[in-house]
Each structure stands twice: as structure tokens, then as C-alpha cells.
Design an enzyme around this catalytic site. Structure first.
Site, short mmCIF file in Angstrom:
data_model
loop_
_atom_site.label_atom_id
_atom_site.label_comp_id
_atom_site.label_asym_id
_atom_site.label_seq_id
_atom_site.Cartn_x
_atom_site.Cartn_y
_atom_site.Cartn_z
N ASP A 58 8.20 40.27 11.68
CA ASP A 58 8.61 41.54 11.08
C ASP A 58 7.85 42.76 11.59
O ASP A 58 8.42 43.85 11.64
CB ASP A 58 8.51 41.51 9.55
CG ASP A 58 9.53 40.60 8.90
OD1 ASP A 58 10.56 40.32 9.54
OD2 ASP A 58 9.29 40.16 7.77
N ASP A 94 5.72 37.71 -2.21
CA ASP A 94 6.78 36.71 -2.12
C ASP A 94 6.39 35.48 -1.30
O ASP A 94 7.13 34.50 -1.29
CB ASP A 94 8.07 37.33 -1.59
CG ASP A 94 7.93 37.95 -0.21
OD1 ASP A 94 6.81 37.91 0.36
OD2 ASP A 94 8.93 38.47 0.32
#
Length: 725
Positions: free
Chosen positions: A422, A52
């Protein structure tokens, strides 16, 4: 059908036979969301992977490594891959739909040599390779009866067709849904046409927009379409579909386009016009998305089931019955050990089975071999049909799809310590090996700032933030063993002004932290900076610093700190360990100090101190770098004609030379990674047309231990590094 758009194709070369690249990744292994794996129908073992924000990959069967296919791409938006389609007859031909969001450029990539080089054709329709709904698909399909003909299911503008292998595109006139149009700024994206699928001579298209028919069918090559009646109840959206060898259609449904916000779903089978609900589990707070069928097997992955983790279901009889593979599964992450430290369901640590299982693949050439994607990695097992314990291993060799926020190379010890989005951060003792997890106590998903004590490089401090909505009691930590273990730091409540109530200003991750050269003093940049001389046992204010000042430490002299005082357009310095600060003359420095202000907690600091010299300050002021070798008394420009975005410092060529200056910047119209050893009078270009990585650079640093080494943190292609003479 008349083509309404025919764009110029730009040839972007990425030679396969080029000399070995001087650039390497600091290995982590995966690390991000890769929404789907695509198998070539024309050749066994030929797989593509779309991510992505890190571009596309192809599996090299000889080495079992994934090869990045877009390192030569210089357009940031094109690193978000919406869909991939492989030619069903010619294994060398492949197409990609690339575009990050509805507000950024979009293009079709076309290759005749498996992605070694590409033609790039701009499109009139926008994409969302890094938006909600990126796990759906595949939207791009090649007609097996005529591989020159492609179809693309767009998010906002209905179905499109190309009759010349992607060079020109036109909306399909006979397709009854024309889309909702590009969303207004700050409005949510649309799911639109979620997939286009050929099942023999029949075409299917799914639609997820409100008010649209959910499933359409064409039996004349896409000229005309009819609504397929029946199927799941209202409220469920068709997010993915596959056909088995007998032509039966399997469809995964969810109540949202995902990957977040999904709470329910279903799996249905369509055989001719006969619908059958074959949902593996009707409760559980999850939808379904990842889907594959081969060799009489069907596999489907859940999305949205956070507690317990998502899972993969396997059927040996076309969906009449299912087995949840989770209970008999184990994950061997020895090759990618950071996965063992990721938070899992119920507050435990991983390796979890996975979340966001938007892609599932049953290998068409190897019965039983099964792989699935997650938000952090890709897992594969050799034979899901075999009884007994099932072992999954990361299938990520060669994939580096992470977002780097900060990094630092200490004066001694490991080459690099880095902070990620993350996945927290790591100590890279070996740049060629995936590091062990270590950023705990507290675990913070994003590490926003790192600093080390220049004379005691075993002492580190960090600040970070946690996923939105997660409780946290500390966002600061310090380490006495080079980042292998950590202890939390908590600052007391303060009142930035008399009319504001007292509160802790360190809980949102917005407060950078810095450490003195001897590791004794920590300064935290809360709205009013705070100082601790005893590693958090006591805290106090400092004289001469005010609201929003953020002192940084000298790396050689533990008594010295420096800060930018924006409200007075002044540089201040301390020579008593940060207890008090006085203004410096800053002779020669332009008066626009406001150009050095940063507004994002993830932005690199604009004031950097040479790690090997006391009092040697380097300051980015807008697009210029200025140097003060005398602690802020006098400044001179040190970037020449370079327009600087980010900069970092490395070891000088000789002891008498200035620090080596590394920058992300533009010189005479060429943007790239540059090095200067003489304060910007001369520059060495360190990357070329084959090494662009979408231009998605976030941070850069040299190495104080080794002349010529540079580390570059990217937004989607991990950490890149190289040596130069």
C-alpha cells in the site's frame, strides 16, 4: 437468560515492568487503517485505538505515544480488532473483540490494567476485524448501570450478552434479529449489528443486514426491543451512532458497510422520537461514518469521496448547520514525511486530507481537540473551533501498522531498504526516524521484490504492483543513488510459446528483477526471463534458461548468476554475466527441487546468495535450508532440526565462519525467530512470549554490515529489528 457458552480464560501476560525490550520498530509512523479511536468515559486523556491487522494501542499521556497492547499475542487472527469498550466507571478495565475474519478464531480480550495484560476468552460468534464493515461500531458496549454486563453486536448471529464481564455469552432472546448466519466460503461478509450504544438508560442497536429493521431501542437493559420508526429512506444503513450530553442520538448512514463501495449517505438526529435530517452535504458521491459529539459540537467524516478527498464536517449547533473543515485545513507531516508522497485526489501527491474516515473523535476533556482516522494515518488538531487556518498533524507516535513484503540490507550504505504493501517502500537511513518518500517513477503501491548490486550497493532494482484497476505503464525500476530516485524499466513483448500472442509480461507486477554484483546486468523473470546489459536499452534471451526459471545474482562475482530449473529438477549457473547457463551437479541435495517453488509474487525467494562470499548459495527446500559454498556443485543441510518457514543471511561472527542464518521457524515445538552461526547445529531463540506480534511474519534478513542484527517484516506490526551478541 441462560449462558450457552463459557470458555476457559487463558491468561496472557505482558508485564509492564519488564526490562527494556531488545526489539524495536524501524519507524514509519502509522501507515495503515485504524478504524476507530475510543475514549475512556472514566478518565480524561485515556484513549484506545483499534487497527484492522496490527492489534490495539493505548495512548500513554506522559509521553504522548501510543503503546502496542498485543505484542504478546501469538494468534494471528486476534490482531484484527473488531471493537473496543472501556469501562464507564473503572478506568483500568477494558475489553476488546478480536478476530480477523469469519473463517478465523475470535475472542473477547479482558484487562484490569489498561491492556498491560489480558485474559482471552474464545467466543461462539465470529468477527471481521479485517473484513468489509470494520469501520462501523462500536459493536461492544458496557452497561454503565452494571459494568459486569456487556453486549456485543455480532456480524452473523444477532446480539449477545455477558453478565459476568465477558466470561460467558448468550444470544439475547428478546432481540428480534438473529442474524444471517456465518457466510458460506468465498461469500461476502455480513454487516450484522453495526453498533450497540447506551444513551443514558436507553440502549440502541443498528442493523445493516438486508431485510432487517434498521434501528432498535431498549429501555429495560436489553431484555426487550422495539423498532424505532422513521429516519432515512430505504437503502441507507446505520453504520455508527453517538449520543451527546443531552441524550440526543446522532446517526451516520451509508449505502454500504464500507470502507469501499460507498456512494451515498446521510446524517440524522433523533431527539426522543423526533427525527431530523441533518446531512451536511447531499451530493458528492460519499457516505458518512466517523462520528463524535462533545461540548456542544458534532463532527462527522465522509467515506467514499475519492475526488476530492474525504473530509470532516463540524457543527456547533447540533447539526443544524455545518462547516466543511477541508478548505481551511493544512497538514504538517514533517514528523511523518512519507505521507507527503502518497497519491492524492486527481493524480497529485499528498498529503491528502484522507480517505476512509471511519473514526472521528472530539476529545471529551479538551474542548475543540479533534482527531480522525484515515486509511494511512491518524490526524489531530488542537482546536477545530478556532477561526483561520487549521493545522493537522499525524497522531501516530508509537504506531507501526504496516504490511512488509520484502526488505534487504545492503553491503554498504543505509541499514535497510524495504518494500511495503500500500505505501510502496523506503530507504531507512535512520531506523529511528520516519523516512522520506522516494519510491516514485513509477509509484507502485506494493513493492514485491528488491535487489541491490553487491559490489555497487548504490544500484538497486525493484518490481511492484499498483492498486487493482489503476493504469500502469511500468512495474520495474532501477536506481543509481541507493534508492533515493528511480528510473522506470520496460521489457519488450514476448511470446512464451508459439501458440501465444506476444505481449508485455511486466505490467501486472509479477516479474521479479535481479541485478549483477557490478550493477551492469539486469535480469527480469518474465515467463521467459529477459536480460539487459545496458539498463533497459536492449533486451535479449539467455541460453540455458527456460520457462519460469528465475536467475538470481551472485553478490560478489558479477559474472555469476544462479537459477532453479524446476522442469528439469536442476540448478543451473552462469559464469558469463547471465548470457548462458549450464547445469550444476548439486551433489547431496535432495531431488525434490519442487519444494523450493513459490507461487505468490510476494513470497520471499527460496534461493539466496551470501552477500559477502562468491558462490555461497543457500536454498530453502520445504522446511529445510541447504547450503552450497561452491556455487551449486555440492550441498549440505544447514538447518539442523529446525522447521524453516522463511530465512535470511547476515554477517558471520568471524570471516572464516559461515553466514549467520536467521529464520522464522519451529524448533522442538516452539515457533519463533531464531539465529544460527554454525549451519543449524545450534540455535539462539531471539524472541520470547512477550514478543510474538500475532506470529504474522512475512520476511526476515540479517545485516551484512553488522553481526547479530536481524530485520523482520510483519503483516501488521511493521518492521522489527534487534541486535544480538
Amino acid at each position: 437468560m441462560k449462558a450457552i457458552h463459557a470458555a476457559l480464560a487463558l491468561l496472557m501476560l505482558q508485564p509492564a515492568a519488564a526490562a527494556e525490550s531488545p526489539w524495536r520498530n524501524a519507524v514509519v509512523g502509522g501507515g495503515g487503517f485504524a478504524p476507530n479511536i475510543i475514549a475512556s468515559p472514566a478518565q480524561p486523556g485515556l484513549f484506545y485505538l483499534r487497527t484492522d491487522m496490527g492489534g490495539a494501542y493505548r495512548l500513554d499521556p506522559g509521553s504522548s505515544r501510543w503503546v502496542p497492547l498485543q505484542d504478546a499475542n501469538s494468534v494471528s487472527s486476534y490482531m484484527g480488532i473488531e471493537s473496543i469498550a472501556a469501562d464507564p466507571l473503572n478506568p483500568d478495565r477494558v475489553w476488546m473483540a478480536a478476530g480477523m475474519t469469519a473463517r478465523q478464531p475470535a475472542a473477547i480480550f479482558r484487562s484490569t490494567n489498561r491492556g498491560q495484560d489480558w485474559e482471552v476468552i474464545e467466543t461462539p460468534f465470529r468477527m471481521g476485524g479485517n473484513e468489509d464493515g470494520r469501520g462501523m461500531g462500536e459493536r461492544l458496549a458496557v452497561d454503565p448501570a452494571n459494568p459486569q454486563r456487556l453486549f456485543f453486536g455480532s456480524r452473523h448471529d444477532g446480539l449477545w450478552r455477558s453478565d459476568d464481564a465477558g466470561t460467558s455469552w448468550a444470544q439475547v432472546a428478546g432481540f428480534p434479529w438473529k442474524g444471517l448466519g456465518t457466510p458460506a466460503e468465498r461469500q461476502p461478509t455480513h454487516g450484522g449489528v453495526s453498533f450497540v450504544l447506551f444513551a443514558g438508560r436507553t440502549m440502541y442497536a443498528g442493523i445493516t443486514d438486508p431485510g432487517a429493521p434498521r434501528l432498535l431501542r431498549s429501555t429495560d437493559g436489553g431484555e426487550s426491543w422495539t423498532i424505532v420508526q422513521g429516519g432515512p429512506p430505504a437503502g441507507l444503513l446505520p453504520v455508527k451512532a453517538v449520543a451527546d450530553e443531552g441524550g440526543r442520538l446522532f446517526l451516520a448512514y451509508a449505502d454500504g458497510i464500507g470502507p469501499n463501495g460507498i456512494t451515498s449517505g446521510a446524517v440524522w438526529r433523533l431527539d426522543s422520537d423526533r427525527w431530523q435530517d441533518i446531512t451536511p452535504q447531499r451530493q458528492g458521491g460519499a457516505g458518512y461514518m466517523g462520528l463524535s459529539a462533545a461540548h456542544g459540537l458534532v463532527a462527522v467524516g465522509t467515506v467514499g469521496r475519492w475526488i476530492p478527498d474525504d473530509t470532516v464536517w463540524l457543527s456547533r449547533n447540533g447539526g443544524d448547520s455545518w462547516e466543511d473543515l477541508g478548505p481551511r485545513s493544512r497538514r504538517d507531516v514533517s514528523a511523518v514525511p512519507f505521507l507527503a508522497g502518497q497519491p492524492a485526489a486527481g493524480g497529485t501527491t499528498g498529503p491528502e486530507f484522507g480517505h476512509w474516515i471511519a473514526g472521528v473523535l472530539l476529545d471529551p476533556a479538551r474542548p475543540g481537540r479533534l482527531a480522525y482516522v484515515t486509511g494511512a494515518t491518524i490526524y489531530a488538531t488542537d482546536d477545530a473551533r478556532a477561526p483561520g487556518p487549521l493545522t493537522w498533524r499525524p497522531w501516530v507516535a508509537g504506531i507501526e501498522q504496516t504490511a512488509i513484503i520484502t526488505l534487504a540490507s545492503p553491503t554498504a550504505g543505509p541499514p535497510l531498504v524495504s518494500g511495503f504493501g500500500d505505501i510502496a517502500g523506503f530507504v531507512h537511513a535512520d531506523l529511528a526516524a520516519s523516512p522520506r518518500p522516494g519510491f516514485f517513477n513509477p509509484f507502485l503501491s506494493n513493492t514485491n521484490n528488491l535487489d541491490f548490486a553487491g559490489r555497487r550497493p548504490d544500484i538497486w532494482v525493484r518490481s511492484g504492483s499498483l492498486w487493482e484497476g489503476r493504469p500502469r505503464d511500468a512495474t520495474l525500476a532501477w536506481s543509481a543513488d541507493g534508492g533515493q530516485s528511480w528510473q522506470p524499466l520496460k521489457v519488450p513483448a514476448i511470446r512464451p510459446s508459439d501458440d501465444q500472442p506476444g505481449k508485455r509480461h511486466d505490467l501486472e507486477g509479477n516479474a521479479p528483477i535481479h541485478v549483477s554484483a557490478d550493477g551492469e546486468v539486469f535480469i527480469v523473470c518474465t515467463p521467459v526471463p529477459l536480460r539487459t546489459p545496458d539498463r533497459g536499452r536492449s533486451w535479449g534471451l539467455m541460453q540455458g534458461v527456460t520457462l519460469e526459471d528465475c536467475p538470481v545474482a551472485d553478490k560478489v562475482d558479477p559474472r555469476r548468476f544462479y537459477a532453479l530449473r524446476f522442469n528439469a529438477n536442476q540448478i543451473v549457473a552462469s559464469t558469463d554475466g547471465g548470457q548462458s547457463f549450464i547445469g550444476m551437479p548439486a551433489t547431496g541435495l535432495p531431488p525434490e527441487l519442487w519444494k523450493a517453488r513459490t507461487y505468490n509474487r510476494e513470497a520471499p525467494r527460496t534461493l539466496v546468495v551470501d552477500p559477502l562470499r562468491a558462490g555461497d548459495l543457500w536454498l530453502r527446500l520445504g522446511e529445510e535450508v541447504w547450503r552450497s559454498p561452491d556455487g551449486g556443485r555440492r550441498f549440505r543441510k544447514a538447518s539442523g532440526r529446525m522447521k524453516v518457514e522463511f530465512f535470511g543471511l547476515g554477517r558471520p561472527r568471524a570471516e572464516t565462519d559461515p553466514a549467520t542464518l536467521f529464520v522464522i521457524g519451529t524448533l522442538d515445538g516452539t515457533r519463533g525467530i531464531w539465529r544460527s552461526t554454525d549451519e543449524g547445529r545450534n540455535w539462539l531463540h531471539l524472541n520470547d512470549d512477550a514478543h510474538q506480534w500475532g506470529g504474522r511474519f512475512r520476511v526476515i534478513s540479517g545485516d551484512p554490515k553488522q553481526f547479530g542484527r536481524v530485520y523482520v517484516g510483519t503483516d501488521g506490526r511493521g518492521i522489527l529489528w534487534r541486535d544480538s551478541d
